[in-house]
Scaffold this active site. Structure first.
Site, PDB file in Angstrom:
ATOM      1  N   HIS A 269       0.823  -1.217   0.000  1.00 43.37           N
ATOM      2  CA  HIS A 269       0.000   0.000   0.000  1.00 43.37           C
ATOM      3  C   HIS A 269       0.850   1.258   0.000  1.00 43.37           C
ATOM      4  CE1 HIS A 269      -4.293  -1.313   0.590  1.00 43.37           C
ATOM      5  NE2 HIS A 269      -3.618  -2.441   0.501  1.00 43.37           N
TER       6      HIS A 269
ATOM      7  N   VAL B 132       1.164   3.877  -3.917  1.00 43.43           N
ATOM      8  CA  VAL B 132       0.597   5.234  -3.903  1.00 43.43           C
ATOM      9  C   VAL B 132       1.721   6.236  -3.638  1.00 43.43           C
ATOM     10  CG1 VAL B 132      -1.214   6.692  -2.931  1.00 43.43           C
ATOM     11  CG2 VAL B 132      -1.493   4.205  -2.922  1.00 43.43           C
TER      12      VAL B 132
ATOM     13  N   HIS C 203      -1.437 -13.432  -0.421  1.00 48.90           N
ATOM     14  CA  HIS C 203      -2.793 -13.706   0.058  1.00 48.90           C
ATOM     15  C   HIS C 203      -2.931 -15.103   0.662  1.00 48.90           C
ATOM     16  CE1 HIS C 203      -4.640 -10.176  -2.405  1.00 48.90           C
ATOM     17  NE2 HIS C 203      -4.009  -9.793  -1.329  1.00 48.90           N
TER      18      HIS C 203
HETATM   19  C1  HEM Z   1      -3.023  -7.708  -6.853  1.00 45.45           C
HETATM   20  C2  HEM Z   1      -3.690  -6.732  -6.302  1.00 45.45           C
HETATM   21  C3  HEM Z   1      -4.182  -6.824  -4.881  1.00 45.45           C
HETATM   22  C4  HEM Z   1      -5.444  -6.617  -4.457  1.00 45.45           C
HETATM   23  C5  HEM Z   1      -6.638  -6.219  -5.309  1.00 45.45           C
HETATM   24  C6  HEM Z   1      -5.454  -6.846  -3.037  1.00 45.45           C
HETATM   25  C7  HEM Z   1      -6.563  -6.733  -2.206  1.00 45.45           C
HETATM   26  C8  HEM Z   1      -6.614  -7.100  -0.889  1.00 45.45           C
HETATM   27  C9  HEM Z   1      -7.800  -7.052  -0.075  1.00 45.45           C
HETATM   28  C10 HEM Z   1      -9.173  -6.577  -0.539  1.00 45.45           C
HETATM   29  C11 HEM Z   1      -7.473  -7.530   1.146  1.00 45.45           C
HETATM   30  C12 HEM Z   1      -8.421  -7.723   2.336  1.00 45.45           C
HETATM   31  C13 HEM Z   1      -8.682  -6.413   3.020  1.00 45.45           C
HETATM   32  C14 HEM Z   1      -9.780  -6.542   4.039  1.00 45.45           C
HETATM   33  O1  HEM Z   1     -10.852  -7.007   3.687  1.00 45.45           O
HETATM   34  O2  HEM Z   1      -9.559  -6.139   5.203  1.00 45.45           O
HETATM   35  C15 HEM Z   1      -6.076  -7.871   1.120  1.00 45.45           C
HETATM   36  C16 HEM Z   1      -5.380  -8.384   2.182  1.00 45.45           C
HETATM   37  C17 HEM Z   1      -4.034  -8.602   2.161  1.00 45.45           C
HETATM   38  N1  HEM Z   1      -3.181  -8.343   1.112  1.00 45.45           N
HETATM   39 FE1  HEM Z   1      -3.685  -7.839  -0.763  1.00 45.45          FE
HETATM   40  N2  HEM Z   1      -4.196  -7.182  -2.628  1.00 45.45           N
HETATM   41  C18 HEM Z   1      -3.384  -7.185  -3.725  1.00 45.45           C
HETATM   42  C19 HEM Z   1      -2.030  -7.412  -3.728  1.00 45.45           C
HETATM   43  C20 HEM Z   1      -1.282  -7.616  -2.606  1.00 45.45           C
HETATM   44  C21 HEM Z   1       0.159  -7.586  -2.565  1.00 45.45           C
HETATM   45  C22 HEM Z   1       1.061  -7.257  -3.742  1.00 45.45           C
HETATM   46  C23 HEM Z   1       0.513  -7.880  -1.276  1.00 45.45           C
HETATM   47  C24 HEM Z   1       1.899  -7.956  -0.681  1.00 45.45           C
HETATM   48  C25 HEM Z   1       2.947  -8.438  -1.319  1.00 45.45           C
HETATM   49  C26 HEM Z   1      -0.705  -8.101  -0.527  1.00 45.45           C
HETATM   50  C27 HEM Z   1      -0.766  -8.490   0.778  1.00 45.45           C
HETATM   51  C28 HEM Z   1      -1.917  -8.664   1.504  1.00 45.45           C
HETATM   52  C29 HEM Z   1      -1.949  -9.192   2.861  1.00 45.45           C
HETATM   53  C30 HEM Z   1      -0.758  -9.728   3.635  1.00 45.45           C
HETATM   54  C31 HEM Z   1      -3.275  -9.141   3.280  1.00 45.45           C
HETATM   55  C32 HEM Z   1      -3.812  -9.516   4.668  1.00 45.45           C
HETATM   56  C33 HEM Z   1      -3.662  -8.291   5.564  1.00 45.45           C
HETATM   57  C34 HEM Z   1      -3.940  -8.523   7.042  1.00 45.45           C
HETATM   58  O3  HEM Z   1      -4.269  -9.624   7.460  1.00 45.45           O
HETATM   59  O4  HEM Z   1      -3.809  -7.537   7.807  1.00 45.45           O
HETATM   60  N3  HEM Z   1      -1.767  -7.910  -1.358  1.00 45.45           N
HETATM   61  N4  HEM Z   1      -5.571  -7.587  -0.123  1.00 45.45           N
END
Ligand code: HEM
Length: 324
Positions: A65, A69, A191
């Protein structure tokens, strides 16, 4: 012949430009200015994760994030203020545990070398240390990022990919950050770890189940998410990787889930809609060791996005406010 020479010249100019744009960050950047910086950061990250395992996922997501940005400049950490009531963090609420962990890390680093280590570098190191603690592999992180002073809801809305994106939008959004299709598939492996709110994926459950989602998985998800959140329906949290019982363990499970059509977001499922991305998902599912190498490289690449270096920006003393 002339055309071949021209092509070669263009390739070498491009290679030089690429080298120049990533040469600003340096490995062992704090060796002389703050030799204990990386060890101090790692110690705090590990103790924070020991105390609260959800910190690992929060810190890994924070790098994504931050970097998407306005580049990796710690703009995601800036709190709302009277001068700037709607910074990036006001739009998509990330886990508070991640921000609080950064506060702890910054305080520890300031105690050993005041004013030396930027918040942007702390995010990059802390993501690496979280990967190491939860997935058991590490990688070197070049540093020298400086902290920015601008953070707006508008720049977040125009730069972050949405979980409702299809493959073309995802590829386009990564491409704008100099990340390719391989980076997209490789980084989506994050994820495997952490949690998501029902609201991030109930578009795939209601009014009818997305045919790209396994029916048994959809039925499982409807238990914590009985209807789209709102009007008295709480926005519960589910594990990103519902297949495993230890959601804080990080490996290549995401790809196995994707092949089994058991992933949460439209954007996750989109990786199964194009031949080249399906091939990469399949490779990563089959070869954990190879995915680890790719993931490390893609995290470093993501950590290079639009960085401020040298005399640009500042080193904040307190990561939540500029000029502090
Ligand atoms: C490809 C585009 C991506 C989209 C559209 C996306 C979207 C999301 C969404 C919607 C969530 C859940 C948020 C919630 O409901 O609270 C999430 C969680 C997460 N994302 Fe992504 N994400 C993307 C790429 C990434 C990347 C590149 C990383 C890191 C390398 C990442 C790491 C994570 C992690 C670790 C979580 C869990 C966070 C937590 O448990 O606090 N995501 N992501």
């Amino acid at each position: 012949m002339k055309l071949t020479c021209l092509r070669l010249l263009m390739v070498s100019v491009l290679a030089t430009l690429l080298t120049m744009s990533s040469a600003d960050l340096q490995y062992d950047f704090y060796n002389s200015s703050c030799p204990n910086a990386e060890t101090t950061i790692r110690n705090v990250v590990y103790s924070q994760i020991d105390a609260n395992p959800s910190v690992a996922a929060a810190l890994i997501r924070l790098l994504f994030h931050d970097c998407f940005v306005r580049g990796c400049d710690a703009s995601i950490l800036l709190d709302p203020s009277s001068a700037n009531p709607s910074p990036e963090k006001s739009v998509i609420p990330l886990a508070q545990a991640g921000y609080q962990a950064v506060d702890q890390i910054k305080a520890a680093v300031e105690a050993v070398c005041p004013g030396k280590v930027s918040c942007a570098d702390i995010i990059a190191f802390a993501a690496r240390d979280s990967v190491n603690k939860s997935a058991g592999f590490s990688y070197a992180v070049p540093a020298g990022r400086r902290d920015g002073s601008v953070s707006t809801d508008f720049s977040l809305l125009t730069n972050m990919p949405s979980p409702s994106f299809g493959i073309a939008d995802l590829v386009g959004s990564f491409k704008r950050k100099n990340l390719d299709v391989d980076d997209l598939v490789t980084l989506s492996g994050a994820h495997t770890i952490g949690v998501s709110h029902c609201s991030s994926f109930t578009n795939r459950l209601y009014p009818s189940v997305d045919p790209a989602m396994d029916a048994g998985y959809a039925a499982d998800l409807k238990v914590p998410c009985p209807a789209p959140p709102g009007r008295g329906v709480p926005d519960n949290l589910v594990n990103n990787s519902a297949v495993i019982t230890t959601p804080m363990t990080f490996d290549n499970q995401f790809y196995k889930n994707a092949l089994a059509r058991r992933v949460l977001f439209t954007s996750d499922a989109a990786l199964m809609t194009r031949n080249d991305t399906v091939a990469k998902v399949t490779e990563n599912a089959a070869d954990l060791a190879a995915w680890k190498v790719r993931f490390a490289a893609s995290m470093v690449k993501m950590g290079n996005i639009e960085v401020l270096t040298g005399t640009q920006g500042q080193v904040r003393k307190y990561c939540r406010a500029i000029g502090s």
